[in-house]
Design a protein around this motif. Structure first.
Motif, PDB file in Angstrom:
ATOM      1  N   ARG A 107      40.946  43.592  51.801  1.00 48.08           N
ATOM      2  CA  ARG A 107      41.908  43.944  52.857  1.00 48.08           C
ATOM      3  C   ARG A 107      43.271  44.251  52.247  1.00 48.08           C
ATOM      4  O   ARG A 107      43.946  45.202  52.637  1.00 48.08           O
ATOM      5  CB  ARG A 107      42.006  42.785  53.849  1.00 48.08           C
ATOM      6  N   TRP A 108      43.696  43.435  51.280  1.00 44.15           N
ATOM      7  CA  TRP A 108      44.980  43.686  50.605  1.00 44.15           C
ATOM      8  C   TRP A 108      44.931  45.003  49.832  1.00 44.15           C
ATOM      9  O   TRP A 108      45.858  45.819  49.906  1.00 44.15           O
ATOM     10  CB  TRP A 108      45.295  42.532  49.664  1.00 44.15           C
ATOM     11  N   LEU A 109      43.833  45.227  49.115  1.00 45.85           N
ATOM     12  CA  LEU A 109      43.731  46.424  48.279  1.00 45.85           C
ATOM     13  C   LEU A 109      43.725  47.690  49.132  1.00 45.85           C
ATOM     14  O   LEU A 109      44.311  48.715  48.742  1.00 45.85           O
ATOM     15  CB  LEU A 109      42.457  46.354  47.438  1.00 45.85           C
ATOM     16  N   ASN A 110      43.110  47.622  50.295  1.00 55.32           N
ATOM     17  CA  ASN A 110      43.076  48.795  51.167  1.00 55.32           C
ATOM     18  C   ASN A 110      44.473  49.194  51.655  1.00 55.32           C
ATOM     19  O   ASN A 110      44.687  50.335  52.073  1.00 55.32           O
ATOM     20  CB  ASN A 110      42.169  48.535  52.370  1.00 55.32           C
ATOM     21  N   GLY A 111      45.414  48.273  51.578  1.00 53.82           N
ATOM     22  CA  GLY A 111      46.788  48.582  51.967  1.00 53.82           C
ATOM     23  C   GLY A 111      47.623  49.144  50.839  1.00 53.82           C
ATOM     24  O   GLY A 111      48.812  49.432  51.027  1.00 53.82           O
ATOM     25  N   ARG A 112      47.038  49.296  49.651  1.00 55.52           N
ATOM     26  CA  ARG A 112      47.750  49.833  48.493  1.00 55.52           C
ATOM     27  C   ARG A 112      47.438  51.315  48.328  1.00 55.52           C
ATOM     28  O   ARG A 112      46.332  51.787  48.624  1.00 55.52           O
ATOM     29  CB  ARG A 112      47.338  49.100  47.200  1.00 55.52           C
ATOM     30  N   LYS A 195      26.791  38.238  44.571  1.00 60.24           N
ATOM     31  CA  LYS A 195      27.990  38.515  45.376  1.00 60.24           C
ATOM     32  C   LYS A 195      29.007  39.302  44.560  1.00 60.24           C
ATOM     33  O   LYS A 195      29.668  40.212  45.084  1.00 60.24           O
ATOM     34  CB  LYS A 195      28.598  37.202  45.869  1.00 60.24           C
ATOM     35  N   LEU A 196      29.147  38.961  43.281  1.00 59.54           N
ATOM     36  CA  LEU A 196      30.030  39.733  42.404  1.00 59.54           C
ATOM     37  C   LEU A 196      29.561  41.180  42.321  1.00 59.54           C
ATOM     38  O   LEU A 196      30.377  42.113  42.394  1.00 59.54           O
ATOM     39  CB  LEU A 196      30.052  39.100  41.009  1.00 59.54           C
ATOM     40  N   GLY A 197      28.259  41.371  42.185  1.00 57.06           N
ATOM     41  CA  GLY A 197      27.728  42.724  42.114  1.00 57.06           C
ATOM     42  C   GLY A 197      28.021  43.528  43.369  1.00 57.06           C
ATOM     43  O   GLY A 197      28.351  44.718  43.292  1.00 57.06           O
ATOM     44  N   ARG A 198      27.922  42.885  44.539  1.00 56.30           N
ATOM     45  CA  ARG A 198      28.198  43.594  45.788  1.00 56.30           C
ATOM     46  C   ARG A 198      29.671  43.975  45.892  1.00 56.30           C
ATOM     47  O   ARG A 198      30.021  45.050  46.389  1.00 56.30           O
ATOM     48  CB  ARG A 198      27.779  42.730  46.982  1.00 56.30           C
ATOM     49  N   LEU A 199      30.570  43.094  45.397  1.00 60.85           N
ATOM     50  CA  LEU A 199      31.991  43.428  45.406  1.00 60.85           C
ATOM     51  C   LEU A 199      32.273  44.602  44.485  1.00 60.85           C
ATOM     52  O   LEU A 199      33.031  45.525  44.835  1.00 60.85           O
ATOM     53  CB  LEU A 199      32.827  42.214  44.989  1.00 60.85           C
ATOM     54  N   MET A 200      31.672  44.620  43.297  1.00 58.79           N
ATOM     55  CA  MET A 200      31.882  45.733  42.377  1.00 58.79           C
ATOM     56  C   MET A 200      31.380  47.045  42.995  1.00 58.79           C
ATOM     57  O   MET A 200      32.005  48.092  42.864  1.00 58.79           O
ATOM     58  CB  MET A 200      31.164  45.472  41.049  1.00 58.79           C
ATOM     59  N   GLU A 201      30.235  46.990  43.696  1.00 53.27           N
ATOM     60  CA  GLU A 201      29.710  48.190  44.325  1.00 53.27           C
ATOM     61  C   GLU A 201      30.634  48.672  45.443  1.00 53.27           C
ATOM     62  O   GLU A 201      30.834  49.886  45.621  1.00 53.27           O
ATOM     63  CB  GLU A 201      28.305  47.913  44.867  1.00 53.27           C
ATOM     64  N   LYS A 202      31.203  47.741  46.186  1.00 56.40           N
ATOM     65  CA  LYS A 202      32.143  48.126  47.247  1.00 56.40           C
ATOM     66  C   LYS A 202      33.364  48.816  46.649  1.00 56.40           C
ATOM     67  O   LYS A 202      33.844  49.834  47.184  1.00 56.40           O
ATOM     68  CB  LYS A 202      32.555  46.888  48.038  1.00 56.40           C
ATOM     69  N   LEU A 203      33.870  48.297  45.539  1.00 56.67           N
ATOM     70  CA  LEU A 203      35.013  48.935  44.885  1.00 56.67           C
ATOM     71  C   LEU A 203      34.638  50.310  44.340  1.00 56.67           C
ATOM     72  O   LEU A 203      35.425  51.257  44.411  1.00 56.67           O
ATOM     73  CB  LEU A 203      35.531  48.043  43.756  1.00 56.67           C
ATOM     74  N   ARG A 204      33.426  50.426  43.804  1.00 59.83           N
ATOM     75  CA  ARG A 204      32.997  51.718  43.268  1.00 59.83           C
ATOM     76  C   ARG A 204      32.932  52.766  44.376  1.00 59.83           C
ATOM     77  O   ARG A 204      33.405  53.900  44.210  1.00 59.83           O
ATOM     78  CB  ARG A 204      31.633  51.575  42.597  1.00 59.83           C
ATOM     79  N   ARG A 205      32.342  52.399  45.499  1.00 63.22           N
ATOM     80  CA  ARG A 205      32.208  53.350  46.597  1.00 63.22           C
ATOM     81  C   ARG A 205      33.568  53.755  47.165  1.00 63.22           C
ATOM     82  O   ARG A 205      33.725  54.877  47.665  1.00 63.22           O
ATOM     83  CB  ARG A 205      31.338  52.746  47.705  1.00 63.22           C
ATOM     84  N   ALA A 206      34.537  52.854  47.066  1.00 65.56           N
ATOM     85  CA  ALA A 206      35.878  53.164  47.562  1.00 65.56           C
ATOM     86  C   ALA A 206      36.705  53.925  46.529  1.00 65.56           C
ATOM     87  O   ALA A 206      37.867  54.252  46.793  1.00 65.56           O
ATOM     88  CB  ALA A 206      36.589  51.866  47.963  1.00 65.56           C
ATOM     89  N   GLY A 207      36.116  54.205  45.359  1.00 56.69           N
ATOM     90  CA  GLY A 207      36.848  54.901  44.307  1.00 56.69           C
ATOM     91  C   GLY A 207      37.876  54.042  43.608  1.00 56.69           C
ATOM     92  O   GLY A 207      38.805  54.570  42.973  1.00 56.69           O
ATOM     93  N   ARG A 208      37.703  52.720  43.680  1.00 58.83           N
ATOM     94  CA  ARG A 208      38.693  51.799  43.123  1.00 58.83           C
ATOM     95  C   ARG A 208      38.254  51.154  41.810  1.00 58.83           C
ATOM     96  O   ARG A 208      39.045  50.443  41.192  1.00 58.83           O
ATOM     97  CB  ARG A 208      38.966  50.678  44.129  1.00 58.83           C
TER      98      ARG A 208
END
Length: 352
Positions: A107-112, A195-208
């Motif tokens: 949520r914080w990162l999406n505001g950057r 859970k770490l893997g799912r977070l990394m995938e979420k960041l990848r899909r968001a281009g982050r």
């Protein structure tokens, strides 16, 4: 596991290590949670943040006995001064779990802005809760077969902490062998890794993810009989102090890829290393040393011949080299009377 364990508990972390660097011989500065994090976030000996005698035990003592002085360096403040936006999402106080911490962070990162430089510190406590809470998915507790050599069933002690017995709060309430407890813990590691893997995938899909440097580090280990502790932490042994450390660099960071670095490293080294890697000033007050040069050069040696640790149930100190741990501990100090009795088998001798 690519990090040296004989069970494949961390495929997501292994992928990060394949894309960057893992340290084969990283050590915490303390088996206690707060001083370990002081070392991690300040790059200094945690003793500089110790203020003993302000409370008489319990959680209030933890909060008042440890405080970063204004003059102590801060990893986050150095990144902030270098033009990075900063944030943290911390688990233990609010008991968010990995999902809660990850949600706050995203949520914080999406505001950057997509072009902003940022530094975020995420702290999760899932593995510490494995003994006191059932797994969200019980399948994680039966992924592996218990090892035959761990068939013994340790006794159970009355206290919150104990030597040579399982502390009662960590007891499963049913007879379990040490191997069954190990299977439960390994399953919890696997669940956390997923859970770490799912977070990394979420960041990848968001281009982050591509341009983000990801660091995964433990602050202490868990003993399964080493040093006299079962399912607990608080001694100055390799089981308590050896920690994983993986650095997966952003695409624009000049660093080795797929390397496993031998040689000693300490948690106090992480702050100066990250600042050095990102071209930021390393404050003179940081007592850790940067490993950035050997993270860029194949075959470069560690800048350390020794690392140090302090604290634990016996308020000891330890010096560690590539082969040995030299520890000086005071069994009768800094612990409850019950914990002292489990060490001595009775009251502490007068000269202890």
């Amino acid at each position: 596991s690519g990090l040296g364990y004989d069970r494949p508990t961390t495929p997501a972390l292994d992928r990060l290590a394949e894309q960057g660097i893992s340290f084969a011989d990283a050590w915490s500065a303390s088996p206690d949670v707060l001083p370990a994090h002081v070392a991690l976030l300040s790059g200094c000996d945690p003793g500089l943040a110790h203020r003993p005698g302000l409370a008489q035990g319990g959680p209030a003592s933890d909060l008042t006995d440890w405080l970063l002085p204004d003059g102590l360096p801060s990893l986050a403040q150095e990144f902030l001064a270098g033009g990075f936006e900063t944030a943290d999402a911390v688990d233990p106080d609010l008991e968010l779990g990995f999902e809660g911490v990850a949600t706050r962070f995203v949520r914080w990162l999406n505001g950057r802005s997509a072009t902003a430089d940022w530094f975020a510190y995420l702290h999760v406590n899932d593995l510490e809760r494995v003994w006191t809470r059932p797994a969200g998915d019980p399948r994680w507790e039966t992924l592996y077969e218990p090892r035959a050599e761990l068939a013994q069933m340790p006794p159970v002690a009355e206290g919150e902490h104990a030597y040579f017995a399982i502390p009662r709060p960590r007891w499963a309430r049913v007879p379990r062998s040490l191997g069954e407890y190990e299977v439960r813990y390994d399953g919890a590691i696997g669940q956390l890794d997923a859970k770490l893997g799912r977070l990394m995938e979420k960041l990848r899909r968001a281009g982050r993810l591509e341009n983000t440097t990801v660091v995964v580090v433990g602050t202490f280990g868990v003993s399964f009989g080493e040093g006299g502790l079962f399912l607990d932490t608080g001694a100055l042994t390799a089981a308590d102090l050896r920690v994983p450390l993986v650095v997966r660099p952003g695409a624009d960071l000049a660093m080795l890829r797929g390397a496993r670095l031998q040689g000693l490293a300490s948690l106090v080294d992480l702050a100066p290393t990250l600042l050095d890697l990102h071209g930021l000033r390393v404050p003179a007050g940081m007592s850790g040393v940067s490993h950035a040069p050997r993270m860029r050069t194949p075959g470069a040696a560690s800048p350390r011949s020794h690392v140090y640790a302090a604290g634990g149930f016996q308020r000891g100190v330890a010096a560690i080299d590539a082969r040995w741990i030299l520890a000086r501990e005071r069994p009768a100090e800094g612990a409850s009377a019950l914990l002292v009795r489990t060490w001595y088998g009775g009251d502490a001798p007068a000269d202890a």
